[in-house]
Design an enzyme around this catalytic site. Structure first.
Site, PDB file in Angstrom:
ATOM      1  N   GLU A  17      -8.062 -36.539 -36.045  1.00 44.35           N
ATOM      2  CA  GLU A  17      -7.060 -36.603 -37.334  1.00 44.35           C
ATOM      3  C   GLU A  17      -6.092 -35.282 -37.160  1.00 44.35           C
ATOM      4  O   GLU A  17      -6.002 -34.594 -36.297  1.00 44.35           O
ATOM      5  CB  GLU A  17      -8.304 -35.715 -38.199  1.00 44.35           C
ATOM      6  CG  GLU A  17      -8.134 -36.073 -39.834  1.00 44.35           C
ATOM      7  CD  GLU A  17      -8.212 -37.530 -39.830  1.00 44.35           C
ATOM      8  OE1 GLU A  17      -7.325 -38.398 -39.939  1.00 44.35           O
ATOM      9  OE2 GLU A  17      -9.470 -37.958 -40.019  1.00 44.35           O
ATOM     10  N   HIS A  18      -4.885 -35.814 -37.697  1.00 45.00           N
ATOM     11  CA  HIS A  18      -3.735 -34.776 -37.615  1.00 45.00           C
ATOM     12  C   HIS A  18      -3.147 -34.992 -36.102  1.00 45.00           C
ATOM     13  O   HIS A  18      -2.554 -34.022 -35.595  1.00 45.00           O
ATOM     14  CB  HIS A  18      -3.938 -33.458 -38.021  1.00 45.00           C
ATOM     15  CG  HIS A  18      -4.031 -33.473 -39.495  1.00 45.00           C
ATOM     16  ND1 HIS A  18      -2.805 -33.136 -40.124  1.00 45.00           N
ATOM     17  CD2 HIS A  18      -4.894 -33.345 -40.439  1.00 45.00           C
ATOM     18  CE1 HIS A  18      -2.957 -33.356 -41.685  1.00 45.00           C
ATOM     19  NE2 HIS A  18      -4.494 -33.241 -41.649  1.00 45.00           N
ATOM     20  N   ASP A  25      -1.917 -44.602 -40.959  1.00 41.56           N
ATOM     21  CA  ASP A  25      -2.501 -45.246 -42.015  1.00 41.56           C
ATOM     22  C   ASP A  25      -1.956 -46.623 -42.275  1.00 41.56           C
ATOM     23  O   ASP A  25      -2.629 -47.692 -42.439  1.00 41.56           O
ATOM     24  CB  ASP A  25      -1.900 -44.686 -43.205  1.00 41.56           C
ATOM     25  CG  ASP A  25      -2.871 -43.153 -43.327  1.00 41.56           C
ATOM     26  OD1 ASP A  25      -3.418 -42.714 -42.464  1.00 41.56           O
ATOM     27  OD2 ASP A  25      -2.416 -42.265 -44.297  1.00 41.56           O
TER      28      ASP A  25
END
Ligand code: GLA
Length: 389
Positions: free
Chosen positions: A39-40, A175
């Site tokens: 994540e990130h 995404d």
């Protein structure tokens, strides 16, 4: 009436002239995504491990004889009318469509106006990437309607640029990539630097991927997201004075951070250390999946959440509570917040035999501790953006 029938009939009522020669609109399904770990990391040129899911945006689209753009957001009960010749941000939902159209125009494609009715099953603001799904759906639709022959990766990049330049959110590529490139029953291991990717079969025998929605809309996410990006870039610039060859946090190791940042720039150190460690967690996680060691994978997910909450500081009390409750349930192998943060969902790996107990525990305790209702969804991993008919 199911959603697809509703969208088609709304299209035919709103655009009778166009449907007369086209009969029925083109129907497109564009899914949301989960991310198992990593994540990130995407905007730091690291790795991610996402998959497309059975929550999607559906679009009914058809060409027009003029230059006009007519959009209907079915779930919002809102309409938009504009023109291909005037593509400026409206600061409304329509920008997710207009931004993609603007990208296609900038790339030099010639096409007429079009009609679009869309709606979906991805709760907005829940961190499941409804905006990326919509952008991909529009790009995919333009490509199909006007036979533009564009490959999927180019469509992914256009969706990202639409969001970066037109909507103004400096998001990474994960995404859009997951929504467009998803493959049923597989996760995508994506290298966000090279865009090399491989599909790994998700052999979760007897284990479900469960989303728990905190019902906190991630309103802080855009400003804090851009701040985190800037903090990571500041860390890279700082280290470049010692290591000029560094391009991104992908090139950075913990000893470099410990030596040059820990004492002088403690905040930047924490941000960068989280990213460097999260990349390593992903690599360890992929190795664990390959070895069929889901227990280790689950522990890495808890580690990811700790880092996101305490070092990267993009969680919120509700997400922390959801993970805390999940930890108490035997048979839950791992849990963490997912996506940009500050709200949205947690992702949990849950043994099927405790699914009912888990649902009860989370529902009751989350209500007791936050006063809020949660919503659970057991995910199926499905194919990326595609034509339905
Ligand atoms: C949001 C962004 C993605 C990614 C995640 C965090 O979902 O859109 O690009 O950065 O946050 O991993």
């Amino acid at each position: 009436m199911d959603l697809l029938t509703q969208l088609t009939s709304s299209y035919q009522q709103a655009f009778p002239a166009e449907t007369a020669d086209l009969q029925t609109p083109l129907l497109i399904c564009s899914p949301g995504r989960v991310n198992l770990i990593g994540e990130h990391t995407d905007y730091n040129e690291g790795f991610v491990l996402p998959a497309a899911i059975d929550k999607a945006i559906y679009l009914a689209v058809g060409p027009r004889a003029d230059d006009e753009l007519h959009f209907i957001a079915h779930d919002l009960n809102k309409t938009f009318q504009g023109s291909l010749t005037d593509l400026t941000p409206t600061h409304t939902w329509a920008d997710y469509l207009l931004g993609v159209v603007a990208q296609f125009r900038q790339a030099g494609h010639q096409f007429s106006g079009f009609n679009c009715v869309f709606g979906g099953t991805i709760p907005m603001g829940s961190g499941l990437s409804s905006s990326a799904a919509l952008e991909n759906g529009v790009g995919f639709a333009l490509n199909e309607l006007f036979h533009l022959g564009i490959d999927r990766i180019t469509l992914v990049k256009r969706s990202q640029r639409a969001e970066n330049e037109f909507v103004g959110a400096k998001v990474g590529i994960m995404d859009m990539f997951a929504s467009m490139m998803g493959k049923a029953d597989h996760v995508i291991k994506l290298d966000c630097r090279s865009l090399d990717y491989t599909y790994a079969p998700l052999q979760m025998n007897g284990i479900s991927i469960v989303l728990c929605d905190s019902k906190v809309k991630h309103s802080l996410v855009t400003s804090e997201y851009n701040t985190r990006r800037a903090e990571c870039e500041a860390g890279v610039r700082f280290l470049q004075t010692f290591y000029p060859e560094i391009r991104s946090l992908r090139d950075v190791t913990m000893p470099m951070l410990d030596q040059h940042l820990r004492d002088t720039e403690p905040l930047i150190y924490r941000r960068c250390a989280y990213v460097v460690q999260e990349n390593q967690r992903l690599l360890d996680g992929v190795a664990a999946l390959e070895a069929d060691d889901i227990d280790t994978f689950g522990q890495l997910m808890y580690g990811s959440h700790e880092g996101l909450s305490h070092w990267y500081e993009v969680s919120c009390p509700e997400l922390d509570i959801l993970v805390d409750i999940a930890r108490q349930q035997p048979g839950v192998l791992g849990a963490r917040m997912m996506g940009g943060g500050f709200g949205g969902c947690t992702i949990n790996l849950v043994r099927e035999e405790v699914l009912e107990d888990f649902t009860k525990l989370i529902t009751e305790q989350y209500k007791a501790r936050t006063g809020k209702d949660t919503y659970l969804h057991v995910c199926k991993i499905q194919d990326g953006t595609n034509v339905i008919s």
